[in-house]
Design a protein around this motif. Structure first.
Motif, PDB file in Angstrom:
ATOM      1  N   GLU A   1       0.845  -1.196   0.000  1.00 54.70           N
ATOM      2  CA  GLU A   1       0.000   0.000   0.000  1.00 54.70           C
ATOM      3  C   GLU A   1       0.881   1.248   0.000  1.00 54.70           C
ATOM      4  OE1 GLU A   1      -2.875  -0.135   3.139  1.00 54.70           O
ATOM      5  OE2 GLU A   1      -3.248  -2.286   2.876  1.00 54.70           O
ATOM      6  N   ARG A   2       0.768   2.042  -1.083  1.00 52.78           N
ATOM      7  CA  ARG A   2       1.605   3.234  -1.180  1.00 52.78           C
ATOM      8  C   ARG A   2       0.741   4.468  -1.439  1.00 52.78           C
ATOM      9  NH1 ARG A   2       5.395  -0.391  -4.177  1.00 52.78           N
ATOM     10  NH2 ARG A   2       6.888  -1.143  -2.611  1.00 52.78           N
ATOM     11  N   GLU A   3       1.106   5.272  -2.436  1.00 53.95           N
ATOM     12  CA  GLU A   3       0.505   6.607  -2.554  1.00 53.95           C
ATOM     13  C   GLU A   3      -0.493   6.769  -3.699  1.00 53.95           C
ATOM     14  OE1 GLU A   3       4.426   9.029  -0.859  1.00 53.95           O
ATOM     15  OE2 GLU A   3       4.099   8.869  -3.029  1.00 53.95           O
ATOM     16  N   THR A   4      -0.780   5.714  -4.449  1.00 59.18           N
ATOM     17  CA  THR A   4      -1.612   5.897  -5.640  1.00 59.18           C
ATOM     18  C   THR A   4      -3.063   5.449  -5.450  1.00 59.18           C
ATOM     19  OG1 THR A   4      -0.821   3.762  -6.476  1.00 59.18           O
ATOM     20  CG2 THR A   4       0.311   5.760  -7.266  1.00 59.18           C
ATOM     21  N   VAL A   5      -3.446   5.157  -4.219  1.00 62.53           N
ATOM     22  CA  VAL A   5      -4.835   4.768  -3.945  1.00 62.53           C
ATOM     23  C   VAL A   5      -5.420   5.704  -2.896  1.00 62.53           C
ATOM     24  CG1 VAL A   5      -6.372   2.967  -3.065  1.00 62.53           C
ATOM     25  CG2 VAL A   5      -4.447   2.353  -4.549  1.00 62.53           C
ATOM     26  N   ARG A   6      -6.571   6.282  -3.228  1.00 65.44           N
ATOM     27  CA  ARG A   6      -7.251   7.205  -2.314  1.00 65.44           C
ATOM     28  C   ARG A   6      -8.531   6.561  -1.799  1.00 65.44           C
ATOM     29  NH1 ARG A   6     -11.033  11.895  -2.812  1.00 65.44           N
ATOM     30  NH2 ARG A   6     -11.389  11.334  -4.997  1.00 65.44           N
ATOM     31  N   LYS A   7      -8.797   6.757  -0.520  1.00 67.12           N
ATOM     32  CA  LYS A   7     -10.040   6.248   0.063  1.00 67.12           C
ATOM     33  C   LYS A   7     -11.153   7.246  -0.229  1.00 67.12           C
ATOM     34  CE  LYS A   7     -11.738   4.052   4.297  1.00 67.12           C
ATOM     35  NZ  LYS A   7     -11.548   2.656   3.884  1.00 67.12           N
ATOM     36  N   LEU A   8     -12.195   6.787  -0.911  1.00 66.63           N
ATOM     37  CA  LEU A   8     -13.328   7.651  -1.234  1.00 66.63           C
ATOM     38  C   LEU A   8     -14.312   7.700  -0.069  1.00 66.63           C
ATOM     39  CD1 LEU A   8     -14.139   6.542  -4.901  1.00 66.63           C
ATOM     40  CD2 LEU A   8     -12.661   8.411  -4.146  1.00 66.63           C
TER      41      LEU A   8
END
Length: 337
Positions: free
Chosen positions: A328-335
């Motif tokens: 888990e890094r920086e390219t996934v945002r929690k909506l």
């Protein structure tokens, strides 16, 4: 039999393991009288003649392993080779590499070359290996292991991960971050790993009653990822897609380049993940969320298995599944829900 019989043929006719055939031929270990008789009868019936070079290696080791691979330039290849080389050195083995670029004629030359150099075992890392090449390796009576990715563990004994489960877990990670419209982007390929990964994605979106969006690219490369988005970004926006699951880091990095060149903020506008956890995935900004493939471990275990086969005459009985990990890094945002 029109072709030259091999130890594999003797094994099948005698109903014993390949290691038992080897022990009977080379006299390296005691074998029960009934199995010895079965092997000798099979040898006589088939007209099998042992490879004298292979037999000589039982008494005198070359301490060399051969590697047949498509292209040393592939990003993940360095990790495979590091594992192979480091563990090979630990066991006092030198490594001979032969790049074939997936060409059948070059693959044949590779086997003949490695055989002439008296390699004790061969590790094959190739998406496009021809079954005739595997027969040729058997004809030279050189133990071999096929690494990962491209072949079913039921079809060949290999060292791999559960690709379907890995992609299921990555897709679920995206869903857990409240994404509902998730595109899956893959290279157009019939390889075992490609098909398994798509199945993992499909099963996950089905389990959560979500619509599937599968897109194909002509090849697995950074350029292909970039060109794909150039043609499809409008479609993604029209469909209100919020997340992209790529089946390789190369495709994902290509798409990240496109986003950067077109001032599209990641992960604010799109979330994106890769597969492989190659070195660039962590170095790129923003750093890419990815599935960690244990490339080093796969290479290292391959050498250990070959050494076990060579030194103990133990057959590689089944494929080995290693664990994957979601990075888990920086390219996934929690909506927001």
């Amino acid at each position: 039999m029109s072709r030259k019989p091999t130890m594999e043929d003797v094994k099948n006719l005698a109903g014993v393991s390949i290691s038992t055939v080897s022990r009977v031929i080379n006299g390296t270990r005691k074998v029960s009288p009934d199995k010895t008789e079965a092997v000798n009868k099979a040898i006589e019936k088939l007209g099998y003649k042992p490879n004298e070079l292979a037999r000589s290696l039982v008494m005198k080791r070359s301490n060399t392993l051969g590697i047949i691979l498509d292209d040393i330039g592939y990003g993940y290849m360095a990790q495979y080779l590091r594992g192979i080389d480091e563990i090979g050195k630990m066991y006092k083995y030198d490594i001979l590499l032969y790049s074939t670029f997936g060409d059948f004629e070059i693959q044949k030359k590779a086997v003949d070359f490695l055989s002439s150099k008296q390699v004790e075992g061969i590790i094959v890392i190739s998406e496009k290996i021809n079954s005739e090449i595997l027969y040729l390796i058997r004809e030279h009576e050189i133990p071999y292991i096929i690494l990962d990715q491209f072949y079913s563990p039921e079809e060949f004994k290999t060292i791999t991960i559960d690709y379907k489960q890995a992609m299921y877990d990555m897709t679920k990670y995206i869903i857990d971050n409240n994404h509902k419209k998730i595109a899956y982007v893959r290279e157009r390929s019939s390889s075992y790993s490609a098909e398994s990964k798509e199945t993992g994605y499909q099963e996950c979106v089905d389990d959560f009653n979500l619509e599937s969006w599968v897109f194909n690219t002509p090849e697995n490369s950074i350029e292909a990822g970039y060109n794909f988005l150039e043609k499809n970004i409008k479609k993604f926006r029209d469909y209100n897609i919020t997340a992209i699951v790529a089946d390789s880091d190369a495709l994902a990095i290509g798409m990240l380049h496109y986003f950067y060149d077109n001032n599209i903020s990641i992960p604010e506008e799109f979330s994106i993940t890769g597969f492989g956890n190659t070195e660039i995935s962590e170095l790129f900004k923003p750093s890419l969320s990815s599935v960690r493939m244990p490339y080093y471990d796969i290479g290292a275990i391959a050498v250990r298995m070959l050494v076990k086969i060579l030194r103990e005459s133990e057959e590689f009985e089944k494929s080995i599944n290693l664990k994957h990990e979601i990075m888990e890094r920086e390219t996934v945002r929690k909506l927001k829900k």
